[in-house]
Design a protein around this motif. Structure first.
Motif, PDB file in Angstrom:
ATOM      1  N   UNK A   1      -7.814   7.386 -13.380  1.00 33.32           N
ATOM      2  CA  UNK A   1      -6.686   7.112 -12.482  1.00 33.32           C
ATOM      3  C   UNK A   1      -6.531   5.619 -12.149  1.00 33.32           C
TER       4      UNK A   1
ATOM      5  N   UNK B   1       0.850  -1.190   0.000  1.00 32.69           N
ATOM      6  CA  UNK B   1       0.000   0.000   0.000  1.00 32.69           C
ATOM      7  C   UNK B   1       0.883   1.237   0.000  1.00 32.69           C
TER       8      UNK B   1
ATOM      9  N   UNK C   1     -18.941   4.882  -6.313  1.00 31.11           N
ATOM     10  CA  UNK C   1     -18.086   3.692  -6.299  1.00 31.11           C
ATOM     11  C   UNK C   1     -17.779   3.215  -4.880  1.00 31.11           C
ATOM     12  N   UNK C   2     -17.515   4.153  -3.979  1.00 24.49           N
ATOM     13  CA  UNK C   2     -17.017   3.796  -2.644  1.00 24.49           C
ATOM     14  C   UNK C   2     -18.045   4.046  -1.539  1.00 24.49           C
TER      15      UNK C   2
ATOM     16  N   UNK D   1     -14.336  11.376  -0.744  1.00 18.35           N
ATOM     17  CA  UNK D   1     -13.051  11.545  -0.082  1.00 18.35           C
ATOM     18  C   UNK D   1     -12.497  12.952  -0.312  1.00 18.35           C
TER      19      UNK D   1
ATOM     20  N   UNK E   1      -3.397   0.682 -12.681  1.00 19.66           N
ATOM     21  CA  UNK E   1      -3.378  -0.652 -12.070  1.00 19.66           C
ATOM     22  C   UNK E   1      -3.733  -1.715 -13.100  1.00 19.66           C
TER      23      UNK E   1
ATOM     24  N   UNK F   1     -15.830  14.505  -9.326  1.00 19.93           N
ATOM     25  CA  UNK F   1     -15.036  13.430  -8.717  1.00 19.93           C
ATOM     26  C   UNK F   1     -15.717  12.939  -7.438  1.00 19.93           C
TER      27      UNK F   1
ATOM     28  N   UNK G   1      -8.836   1.569   3.587  1.00 17.01           N
ATOM     29  CA  UNK G   1      -8.724   2.983   3.239  1.00 17.01           C
ATOM     30  C   UNK G   1      -8.816   3.107   1.720  1.00 17.01           C
ATOM     31  N   UNK G   2      -9.332   4.243   1.251  1.00 19.77           N
ATOM     32  CA  UNK G   2      -9.517   4.442  -0.190  1.00 19.77           C
ATOM     33  C   UNK G   2      -8.821   5.726  -0.622  1.00 19.77           C
ATOM     34  N   UNK G   3      -7.885   5.619  -1.565  1.00 17.03           N
ATOM     35  CA  UNK G   3      -7.234   6.801  -2.117  1.00 17.03           C
ATOM     36  C   UNK G   3      -7.380   6.791  -3.628  1.00 17.03           C
ATOM     37  N   UNK G   4      -8.043   7.789  -4.167  1.00 13.27           N
ATOM     38  CA  UNK G   4      -8.310   7.893  -5.601  1.00 13.27           C
ATOM     39  C   UNK G   4      -8.869   6.576  -6.142  1.00 13.27           C
ATOM     40  N   UNK G   5      -9.844   6.046  -5.429  1.00 14.22           N
ATOM     41  CA  UNK G   5     -10.546   4.869  -5.914  1.00 14.22           C
ATOM     42  C   UNK G   5      -9.834   3.553  -5.683  1.00 14.22           C
ATOM     43  N   UNK G   6      -8.564   3.590  -5.225  1.00 10.13           N
ATOM     44  CA  UNK G   6      -7.841   2.344  -4.966  1.00 10.13           C
ATOM     45  C   UNK G   6      -8.017   1.991  -3.493  1.00 10.13           C
ATOM     46  N   UNK G   7      -8.459   0.771  -3.234  1.00  6.09           N
ATOM     47  CA  UNK G   7      -8.693   0.365  -1.849  1.00  6.09           C
ATOM     48  C   UNK G   7      -7.463  -0.294  -1.258  1.00  6.09           C
ATOM     49  N   UNK G   8      -7.134   0.072  -0.052  1.00  8.04           N
ATOM     50  CA  UNK G   8      -5.995  -0.521   0.635  1.00  8.04           C
ATOM     51  C   UNK G   8      -6.467  -1.126   1.944  1.00  8.04           C
TER      52      UNK G   8
ATOM     53  N   UNK H   1     -16.752   9.091  -6.524  1.00  3.94           N
ATOM     54  CA  UNK H   1     -16.354   8.478  -5.256  1.00  3.94           C
ATOM     55  C   UNK H   1     -17.569   7.936  -4.505  1.00  3.94           C
TER      56      UNK H   1
ATOM     57  N   UNK I   1      -9.340  13.618  -0.791  1.00  4.77           N
ATOM     58  CA  UNK I   1      -8.398  13.527  -1.911  1.00  4.77           C
ATOM     59  C   UNK I   1      -9.151  13.541  -3.238  1.00  4.77           C
TER      60      UNK I   1
END
Lengths: 440, 112
Positions: free
Chosen positions: A299, A192, A252-253, A257, A303, A245, B44-51, A249, A259
């Protein structure tokens, strides 16, 4: 010369300069604590290096008298002949030296933008050589094509008010190439890598947002209605991006956030940049909103495709710039700026959109190829990457011999002795040697 | 003598401290710790990436006590640190061979 215009562009140049420290904080908060100084350094050092290179050679290549639509002549080498008198071809109502200085601030921030792609693993000497060469070989020619009288993209009739193509698409595609050539951070996609200080990032976002008024409204090159229109469009672009944005967020989440809102504001600012002086308020909101939504999805591509663009320069600047440049071809309105052209929704048909596509495609191809060549050259000479050991221990310590945060202060770990070296022992048994007066 | 080690939720520290003072404990050592048990970590989520964050912040207490105090000290911690939700923590009791007060050189129970 017009004193009102001159006063406004002086202030605007200062605002654009302030964006680079803002960018430093925006990026700095997103890296891990062991790499924050190196990340701040990329932007702060650019203020030094790019300013000097711009005066010496960059400005004349970008804005010197046109040579075949491709590059500027060497008349303004070392700012010779760049004085108090306005240059009517570039900006008729302000000193030529002020126009050149305003442009200098753009030349500072554009290479600094790329640095987010290779944050946390780049060798500092390699960074300095790469960005210096990039300014001269990539930024200056593209700025000439788009903004200088006689530049082929300007003559073609494509629109880029404040740098969607020159700054964001250009830096964004260079960032993609750099992320691939420099290579992934150890552990990318497995460990991470989370931001160490988002409040820094939020502060940086605020500074960028404010500085962007100088960037976009200042690009009117005068204190006039067009500047006011661009100022408003800029604020609405950022606003739309932040909302867009946050919406993605939340969908999706299930949580919005900070950020995300910060990234969205920047994505919206990027998207509105090319059209800031050509679109009205409602299209500005739409451009920001679309920019924020598209970038929020973009973004995650790193990945899926496996390139380690540490701080999403590709996802925000390349994709945001692309979105904005295309939407300019749709929303541009000559009722806002008669020096522009009408886009698809304002009776201009596909003409402008087609020209936008040509300008974008050629910029991408040129920046991609030359950036790759520069990176390979730097890789073969001073090198691009820090050692694996250094990457693990942190680039701050490895490249700059500093740490951003001193924890456990007052534990007796540091002492200073006059003129000679001394040892003091921390409770943990770690000894720190302090030297003064330049002795090793 | 025994060492009682407790890992608790950080926001419970003040209540645990008061409960321990209530049973006559005069000193303790506290440190920040990270760890996980059955509770596991959080996301935790940062710019859509989950950690997945495995190690979550906890507070660790160490208290040296006389043998006859152990039961009430453990009880005081368990009662005051309890929230009835997963992740409340654990308490260990370990033997301590010797305790010395640095200032006076006193040993054993006198040093507590």
């Amino acid at each position: 010369m017009d004193t009102g215009d001159t006063a406004f562009i002086l202030v605007s140049a200062g605002l654009v300069m302030f964006m680079t420290p803002g960018l430093a904080l925006f990026y700095g908060g997103m890296v891990r604590a062991k790499n924050v100084l190196a990340t701040l350094m990329h932007s702060m050092f650019a203020l030094g290096l790019m300013s000097v290179l711009w005066v010496l050679i960059g400005y004349t290549l970008a804005f010197g008298p046109d040579k075949g639509g491709l590059i500027g002549g060497l008349d303004y080498l070392g700012f010779s002949g760049v004085g108090f008198e306005p240059n009517p071809d570039l900006a008729a109502t302000i000193p030529h030296s002020l126009f050149a200085t305003f442009q200098m601030m753009f030349a500072v921030i554009t290479p600094a933008l790329i640095s987010g792609a290779f944050a946390e693993r780049m060798k500092f000497s390699g960074y300095a050589l790469f960005t210096g060469l990039w300014l001269i070989l990539v930024y200056a020619p593209v700025a000439h094509w788009v903004w200088a009288p006689g530049g082929w993209i300007r003559e073609l009739g494509a629109l880029d008010f404040a740098g969607g193509t020159v700054v964001h698409i250009n830096a964004g595609i260079a960032a993609l190439v750099a992320a691939v050539v420099v290579g992934k951070r150890k552990g990318f996609g497995k460990e991470a890598f989370v931001p160490h200080n988002l409040p820094l990032t939020i502060l940086g976002t605020g500074i960028l947002w404010m500085g962007w008024f100088g960037f976009n409204a200042g690009s009117a090159l005068g204190a006039n209605g067009l500047a006011a229109s661009a100022f408003l469009a800029t604020n609405l672009g950022a606003a739309g991006g932040a909302l867009g944005w946050a919406l993605v967020d939340a969908r999706k989440e299930r949580k919005s956030t900070t950020l995300g809102v910060a990234s969205g504001a920047v994505a919206g600012l990027v998207a509105i940049t090319p059209g800031a002086g050509f679109v009205g308020p409602l299209p500005a909101i739409a451009i920001g909103l679309i920019g924020g939504v598209v970038c929020a999805y973009a973004v995650s591509l790193k990945f899926r495709w496996g390139y380690d663009d540490s701080l999403d320069v590709v996802g925000v600047h390349f994709v945001g710039g692309l979105t904005g440049a295309l939407l300019t071809g749709i929303f541009a309105d000559t009722a806002i700026n008669e020096a522009g052209f009408d886009g698809l929704f304002y009776g201009g048909g596909l003409d402008l959109l087609g020209k936008q596509v040509i300008a974008i495609a050629v910029t991408i191809a040129f920046s991609f190829i030359v950036t790759y060549g520069i990176l390979k050259l730097v890789q073969a000479t001073v090198g691009l990457r820090v050692s694996e050991d250094e990457e693990f221990g942190g680039v701050d310590l490895g490249q700059h011999a500093e740490s951003a945060y001193q924890f456990a202060e007052g534990s007796g770990g540091l002492s200073i002795s006059e003129g000679s070296t001394a040892h003091s022992h921390a409770p943990s048994g770690a000894a720190i040697r302090v030297t003064q007066g330049g002795e090793a | 003598m025994k060492i009682v080690v407790a890992v608790i939720k950080p926001f419970k520290l003040e209540e645990v401290k008061e409960a321990l003072e209530g049973v006559g404990i005069q000193g303790m050592t506290v440190s920040d710790a990270r760890g996980f048990g059955r509770q596991r970590g959080h996301t935790e989520v940062y710019r859509g990436a989950e950690y997945q964050v495995d190690f979550i912040p906890k507070t660790r207490l160490e208290i040296a006590v006389d043998d006859d105090q152990v039961d009430e000290v453990v009880k005081a911690i368990v009662t005051s640190a309890k929230t009835d939700s997963i992740g409340d923590g654990k308490v260990w009791v370990m033997a301590a061979e010797e305790v010395v007060r640095i200032r006076t050189g006193e040993k054993g129970s006198d040093a507590l």
